[in-house]
Design an enzyme around this catalytic site. Structure first.
Site, PDB file in Angstrom:
ATOM      1  N   LYS A 101       6.750  47.798  24.637  1.00  0.00           N
ATOM      2  CA  LYS A 101       7.549  47.185  23.571  1.00  0.00           C
ATOM      3  C   LYS A 101       8.549  48.207  23.030  1.00  0.00           C
ATOM      4  O   LYS A 101       8.220  49.387  22.882  1.00  0.00           O
ATOM      5  CB  LYS A 101       6.618  46.695  22.462  1.00  0.00           C
ATOM      6  CG  LYS A 101       7.283  45.845  21.394  1.00  0.00           C
ATOM      7  CD  LYS A 101       6.257  45.332  20.379  1.00  0.00           C
ATOM      8  CE  LYS A 101       6.902  44.482  19.293  1.00  0.00           C
ATOM      9  NZ  LYS A 101       5.922  44.006  18.299  1.00  0.00           N
ATOM     10  N   SER A 105       6.262  39.142  17.155  1.00  0.00           N
ATOM     11  CA  SER A 105       7.452  39.851  17.572  1.00  0.00           C
ATOM     12  C   SER A 105       7.380  40.419  18.988  1.00  0.00           C
ATOM     13  O   SER A 105       8.417  40.785  19.551  1.00  0.00           O
ATOM     14  CB  SER A 105       7.736  40.986  16.590  1.00  0.00           C
ATOM     15  OG  SER A 105       6.680  41.930  16.619  1.00  0.00           O
ATOM     16  N   SER A 136       1.674  39.781  15.794  1.00  0.00           N
ATOM     17  CA  SER A 136       2.715  39.905  16.816  1.00  0.00           C
ATOM     18  C   SER A 136       2.244  40.126  18.248  1.00  0.00           C
ATOM     19  O   SER A 136       3.065  40.106  19.158  1.00  0.00           O
ATOM     20  CB  SER A 136       3.680  41.024  16.439  1.00  0.00           C
ATOM     21  OG  SER A 136       4.576  40.545  15.480  1.00  0.00           O
TER      22      SER A 136
END
Ligand code: GLN
Length: 485
Positions: free
Chosen positions: A74, A149, A173
């Site tokens: 990420k 997210s 997330s």
């Protein structure tokens, strides 16, 4: 190379028998990413150095089970020499000079950082639509969001671009995008995994975790990234088990608590039906399922958005145009530079949170908002601990609905915030929690959420594995990927 039908085990066998070299595997992965990105756009940056990294692994030998295996990271996890943006314009030119501990650990085990996954800006959002670098699309239906997210991490796994990805989870997330993409995702206990080098959003809640199609693959990666780190004083010294080797699907005698508040939060009945099927499967395996009450859940969203925004407003002060990344042009003086840099560099959602957090922390509202929210957080901890004294697990849906359409909630912040209502409680109490695929609702995946006591990642993984082996959801190929492998 498309990973839809692979496991870390199958890849490790191919690599150690020399059926394929790490270099070839990385090249083929890049080719497949190149092709698949047209549909999903799961990455912000593809790592150009990955082939060189793979050559080094080939030279030193396939000594570890992760050696030569490409993994997505990420983009709020800093990577030495590789652009790290947290999906924000303000970091659009930020190239770190060190790597996060989690990434260092992966690379030490020989894993290949194949690229930096798309996300909501600074991990604030539930749809990956707030990224400065464009949206990510859900591989099950390209008109729907992948969640957020960690939407890029989830879509990269679900589309078969990678076998596993790192994500972060502050309020849901990892679990919400895992549920929306029909994959597994685990957020460990607060302190289980180092946050050193993870771009801070809400430091008392943030935790790095793993997403993969199969439970055993996340188990494998989690054992590598977990553990104490001298750079993170909140990291735990507790020994890290070999989660994969200890996987076991025995659910007999396990006690499962299902909070009634999970249903009351507007969970769609078709989602609940899939959850009930999963719970019935556990009963058949010898577990008992009982309804309990955790009243604090009703306040999850209010409390989270006060606490997380307060911490964010403080953490984001460092983006001032001097220390990191982007600086606005045509500035008159230093305060003009701060204002212009932050006005131009941050997206709307970030500004909303900074304003909310600054307000909640201001002298006139601190007692009424921040302090009150901190007190309710303590209620979460107490109520969840009390339930987990009598039960092995707290379970329920990961989300109230399946993935929604792109654009459907982006102009309605409150509707977007409600996405986290079922995932926030585990962050509030710092508990380990996962989402495991439960089934489909109108062709879109939904997930069962599994929460356990602090540092009981193994139990969370075991229960997830038990359901995975029962429903074999991993055999399903996302609609937009049919024919891709
Ligand atoms: N969707 C939540 C938020 O926007 C959670 C984000 C997260 O876990 N990073 O804050």
């Amino acid at each position: 190379m498309n990973y839809l039908n692979e496991t870390i085990d199958s890849l490790h066998q191919k690599l150690s028998s020399k059926e394929i070299t790490a270099e070839e595997l990385t090249e083929q992965t890049l080719e497949n990413i190149n092709k698949t990105e047209e549909k999903v756009h799961a990455f912000i940056t593809v790592n150009e150095k990955s082939v060189d990294d793979a050559k080094k692994v080939d030279a030193s030998g396939i000594n570890d089970r992760l050696a030569g295996i490409p993994i997505a990271i990420k983009d709020n996890i800093v990577s030495d020499g590789i652009l790290t943006t947290a999906a924000s314009k303000i970091l659009s030119n930020f190239v770190p000079v060190y790597s996060a501990t989690v990434l260092e650990k992966l690379e030490k085990a020989g894993a290949i950082n194949i690229g930096k996954a798309n996300m909501d800006e600074f991990a604030m959002g539930s749809s990956t639509e707030t990224s400065h670098f464009g949206k990510t699309f859900n591989p099950w239906d390209l008109t729907k969001v992948p969640g957020g997210s960690s939407g890029g991490s989830a879509a990269a796994v679900a589309s078969g671009e990678v076998i596993a990805a790192l994500g972060t989870d502050t309020g849901g997330s990892i679990r919400q995008p895992a549920a929306f993409n029909g994959i597994f995702g685990i957020k460990p206990t607060y302190g289980r995994v180092s946050r050193w080098g993870v771009i801070a959003f809400a430091s008392s809640l943030d935790q790095v975790g793993v997403l993969s199609k199969r439970v055993e693959d996340s188990a494998e990666v989690l054992s590598v990234i977990a553990g104490v780190d001298e750079h993170d004083l909140t990291s735990s010294e507790k020994e890290v088990p070999d989660y994969r080797a200890n996987l076991n699907k025995d659910m007999s005698g396990m006690k499962i608590a299902v909070p009634k508040e999970f249903k009351d939060q507007g969970t769609n009945s078709a989602v609940q039906e899939q959850i009930d099927i999963a719970l019935a499967a556990y009963e058949k395996m010898g577990a008992t399922v009982e309804e309990v009450s955790i009243p604090a859940i009703k306040h999850a969203v209010e409390v989270y958005y006060i606490l997380a925004s307060s911490e964010a407003s403080s953490n984001l002060q460092r983006y001032d145009g001097i220390r990191y990344g982007f600086r606005a042009e045509n500035i008159k003086n230093i305060s003009d530079m701060y204002v212009k840099t932050r006005s131009e560099g941050f997206g709307d959602e970030i500004k909303r949170r900074v304003m909310l957090g600054t307000f909640a922390l201001s002298a006139g509202s601190y007692d009424a908002y921040f302090k009150k929210a901190a007190q309710v957080r303590t209620m979460f901890i107490q109520e969840m601990d009390a339930v987990l004294k009598d039960y092995d697990f707290i379970m329920g849906p990961s989300t109230t609905s399946a993935a929604f359409g792109i654009g459907a909630k982006i102009d309605d912040p409150l509707a977007m915030y409600m996405n986290d209502v079922l995932t926030i409680p585990a962050n509030m109490a710092g508990l380990p929690a996962a989402s495991v695929p439960a089934g489909l609702v109108d062709g879109m995946p939904v997930g069962l959420q599994i929460i356990a006591k602090p540092f009981e990642e193994q139990k969370v993984l075991n229960a997830s594995y038990a359901l995975q082996e029962e429903n074999k959801f991993y055999e399903q190929i996302p609609t937009a990927m049919k024919g891709a492998n």
